[in-house]
Design an enzyme around this catalytic site. Structure first.
Site, PDB file in Angstrom:
ATOM      1  CB  CYS A   1      -0.944   0.006   1.195  1.00  0.00           C
ATOM      2  SG  CYS A   1      -0.151  -0.416   2.753  1.00  0.00           S
TER       3      CYS A   1
ATOM      4  NE  ARG B   1       6.091  -9.159   4.514  1.00  0.00           N
ATOM      5  CZ  ARG B   1       5.139  -8.454   5.126  1.00  0.00           C
ATOM      6  NH1 ARG B   1       4.717  -8.825   6.298  1.00  0.00           N
ATOM      7  NH2 ARG B   1       4.600  -7.384   4.566  1.00  0.00           N
TER       8      ARG B   1
ATOM      9  CD  GLU C   1       8.174 -14.673   6.045  1.00  0.00           C
ATOM     10  OE1 GLU C   1       8.591 -14.648   7.223  1.00  0.00           O
ATOM     11  OE2 GLU C   1       7.047 -14.301   5.709  1.00  0.00           O
TER      12      GLU C   1
ATOM     13  NE  ARG D   1       7.916 -18.553   7.839  1.00  0.00           N
ATOM     14  CZ  ARG D   1       7.638 -17.563   8.672  1.00  0.00           C
ATOM     15  NH1 ARG D   1       6.408 -17.233   8.921  1.00  0.00           N
ATOM     16  NH2 ARG D   1       8.618 -16.918   9.285  1.00  0.00           N
TER      17      ARG D   1
ATOM     18  CG  ASP E   1      -3.026 -10.752  12.273  1.00  0.00           C
ATOM     19  OD1 ASP E   1      -2.948  -9.737  11.548  1.00  0.00           O
ATOM     20  OD2 ASP E   1      -2.033 -11.289  12.803  1.00  0.00           O
TER      21      ASP E   1
ATOM     22  CD  GLU F   1      -1.155 -12.414   9.470  1.00  0.00           C
ATOM     23  OE1 GLU F   1      -0.045 -12.564   9.997  1.00  0.00           O
ATOM     24  OE2 GLU F   1      -1.474 -11.423   8.775  1.00  0.00           O
TER      25      GLU F   1
ATOM     26  CG  ASN G   1      -3.033  -7.588   7.636  1.00  0.00           C
ATOM     27  OD1 ASN G   1      -3.472  -6.893   6.716  1.00  0.00           O
ATOM     28  ND2 ASN G   1      -1.745  -7.781   7.810  1.00  0.00           N
TER      29      ASN G   1
ATOM     30  CB  CYS H   1      -4.191  -0.968   4.011  1.00  0.00           C
ATOM     31  SG  CYS H   1      -2.996  -1.814   5.052  1.00  0.00           S
TER      32      CYS H   1
ATOM     33  NE  ARG I   1       1.085 -16.854   4.629  1.00  0.00           N
ATOM     34  CZ  ARG I   1       1.607 -16.538   5.806  1.00  0.00           C
ATOM     35  NH1 ARG I   1       0.846 -16.014   6.740  1.00  0.00           N
ATOM     36  NH2 ARG I   1       2.877 -16.765   6.050  1.00  0.00           N
TER      37      ARG I   1
HETATM   38  N1  SER Z   1      -0.088  -3.655   3.845  1.00  0.00           N
HETATM   39  C1  SER Z   1      -0.528  -4.516   4.903  1.00  0.00           C
HETATM   40  C2  SER Z   1       0.586  -5.411   5.364  1.00  0.00           C
HETATM   41  O1  SER Z   1       1.662  -5.383   4.806  1.00  0.00           O
HETATM   42  C3  SER Z   1      -1.698  -5.360   4.452  1.00  0.00           C
HETATM   43  O2  SER Z   1      -1.360  -6.159   3.357  1.00  0.00           O
HETATM   44  O3  SER Z   1       0.407  -6.137   6.310  1.00  0.00           O
HETATM   45 ZN    ZN Z   2      -1.297  -2.060   3.582  1.00  0.00          ZN
END
Ligand code: SER
Ligand code: ZN
Length: 533
Positions: free
Chosen positions: A307, A337, A339, A348, A421, A440, A443, A469, A476
């Site tokens: 976002c 991300r 991890e 994941r 979450d 999860e 969220n 957001c 997932r």
């Molecule tokens: N931008 C939020 C997050 O990274 C929702 O996707 O958790």
């Molecule tokens: Zn976001």
């Protein structure tokens, strides 16, 4: 955080005797009025403990609190002298400094010695003592000290509270839908076995047409059943962001350990690369250390929260009532991300896909939109996907709370900034009673002014603007759907079953060596038969 130091006020001539005799009185006035102004808790004010008059200087040995910080105290003292004392004694003020500043923290901390003003750091009997360089008046007026103190205060908070288990408070949960789970296998394993996904690199997968079909199905339902009915419109956000964006969102400070950075080439001139190209040509290897010499230091990071570009887009823009709220969603590309360890199937991963829903408006609008979304999410989880789900409030209250830190049980108010979450049960992992068998999957957050402030998103009448957001992690949700309902569409809820009937299922990849195992090839044929029915 405790701050002690000498505030030195320097005049253009020696302090006259008449004034010297009055300093005691002045200090009393400063302590009972000037340094406590606007302060609710006495300990958070500034306090002059001692003073000395030396030639043309007065040195105030001062202890500062969190509300009147040392630099606020210094400026208040100076201003008081400027308007009340200087004219009477025809004394000009020549300088203001903070000398021998000491910051004391409960607990042991590491703080970079490269920070402005820090001279040395000692840890003694469970306390951290930071000695500061002298601070000039122009530095007092800059926001560095404020930020340094804020940084130290946050370190203290994190140590005090952060060690505890993450905040998690159950808000709502679905009925128990399956007495016995319909399916108990790990969909990740099956997907790999039947060749619908193939490992590409660490934390990255190639999704072949059948799995892409399933991802799109989940995404389709989310967009059609949740996002579009609420009037969100699709946009396409960039997927690589300049560092300054991460500085403003706070991600560079909070989650730098999971972000992936990008570097631009040093030169566009291919001849510059000749040595490296020759090396790769002859050795048939691509050496990262060599390559590093040809690229600039990282200036960007790959899509992380997804976002971010929304806030950057509205940065410094002024909005008015008739154009608010603004509602968008983006699913134009992956998020990244890193991890460390713990990668598992497509559940994941490092590269993942998400529908990011983001909105901007006045506080009441932002809360209302979040509540409408929650309502649609519930319908989606129950009526469209028929999942076993639960929602939890995961915002640690002490990060929101400025000021005094005490362990108090705060009443949970979900219409305040914070995050919920969404979790779903994965029967393959084990019984639903055990927390670790839940995943999860998404969220939803109300951010308050967390982004509108640093990005300077303004309202024409000066009203407060908030953002919110919500992230829908496509992989997932798909894994959850398969984990609870299995691979046979006959056992699926009505809407997804219909989707399969109406949208031709793609032909899977098959080859002499693919899928890899005999077992996988057999399983593939079996599953394909279900889908053909
Ligand atoms: N931008 C939020 C997050 O990274 C929702 O996707 O958790
Ligand atoms: Zn976001």
């Amino acid at each position: 955080v405790k701050f002690r130091g000498c505030i030195v006020l320097e005049f253009n001539k020696v302090i006259p005797n008449e004034l010297q005799n009055k300093v005691n009185e002045i200090v009393e006035y400063l302590n009972s009025n000037v340094l406590v102004k606007g302060v609710k808790v006495r300990e958070e004010a500034g306090k002059i403990i001692e003073f000395k008059v030396r030639d043309n200087k007065i040195v105030f040995y001062t202890e500062a609190g969190r509300q009147v910080r040392i630099h606020n105290a210094a400026l208040r003292i100076k201003n008081y002298f400027l308007s009340n004392i200087s004219p009477k004694y025809r004394l000009g003020i020549r300088g203001l400094r903070i000398e021998n500043g000491i910051i004391e923290l409960d607990g042991q901390y590491t703080v970079s010695l490269k920070l402005p003003f820090i001279k040395s750091i000692e840890v003694k009997e469970g306390r951290t003592i930071i000695l500061l360089e002298d601070i000039s008046e122009s530095e007092i007026k800059k926001p560095y000290i404020d930020r340094l103190l804020k940084l130290l205060h946050e370190k203290e908070l994190r140590t005090k509270w952060g060690g505890k288990a993450e905040h998690w408070e159950l808000l709502r949960q679905s009925k128990i839908k399956f007495k016995e789970p319909k399916f108990t296998e790990d969909p990740n394993k099956i997907l790999e076995e039947i060749g619908w996904i193939k490992r590409f690199s660490v934390g990255q997968w190639f999704y072949t047409p059948p799995f892409t079909y399933l991802l799109n199905m989940l995404k389709y339902f989310f967009i059609e059943e949740v996002v579009k009915p609420l009037g969100f419109q699709e946009a396409m956000f960039p997927k690589m962001y300049p560092l300054e964006v991460g500085l403003k969102t706070g991600h560079l400070k909070g989650t730098i350990n999971s972000m992936i950075f990008a570097s631009f080439p040093r030169s566009y001139d291919i001849s510059i690369y000749e040595e490296l190209i020759d090396y790769m040509y002859v050795t048939d290897t691509a050496p990262p250390e060599e390559l590093q010499k040809y690229v600039k230091p990282p200036t960007h990071f790959l899509c992380f929260a997804q976002c971010e570009p929304f806030y950057q887009f509205f940065s410094k823009e002024v909005l008015d009532d008739k154009n608010l709220p603004i509602k968008m969603y983006d699913h134009s590309g992956p998020s990244f991300r890193w991890e460390a360890g713990g990668l598992h199937g497509v559940e994941r991963v490092i590269e993942f896909h998400r529908v990011e829903v983001v909105w901007l408006g006045k506080p009441e609008q932002v809360v209302e939109i979040r509540n409408q979304l929650l309502e649609r999410y519930e319908y989606f989880m129950d009526k469209v996907l028929d999942l076993e789900w639960r929602w939890a409030w995961v915002t640690p209250w002490y990060y929101e709370q400025a000021g005094i830190v005490e362990e108090e049980k705060r009443e949970l108010d979900i219409n305040q900034p914070g995050t919920i979450d969404f979790e779903a049960w994965l029967p393959y992992r084990g019984p639903r009673e055990d927390k670790k068998n839940w995943l999860e999957i998404g969220n939803i957050s109300i951010h308050g002014t967390k982004f509108t402030e640093p990005f300077k998103i303004k309202h024409n009448k000066g009203e407060t603007l908030w953002t919110g957001c919500s992230g829908f992690g496509t992989e997932r949700w798909t894994i959850t759907f398969l984990a609870q309902h299995g691979f046979n569409p006959e056992n699926w809820p009505e809407k997804p079953r219909k989707y399969i009937e109406e949208n031709p299922f793609p032909i899977p990849v098959r080859g002499v060596t693919y899928p890899k195992t005999e077992k996988g090839r057999k399983l593939l044929e079996e599953i394909i038969r279900y889908f053909k029915k």
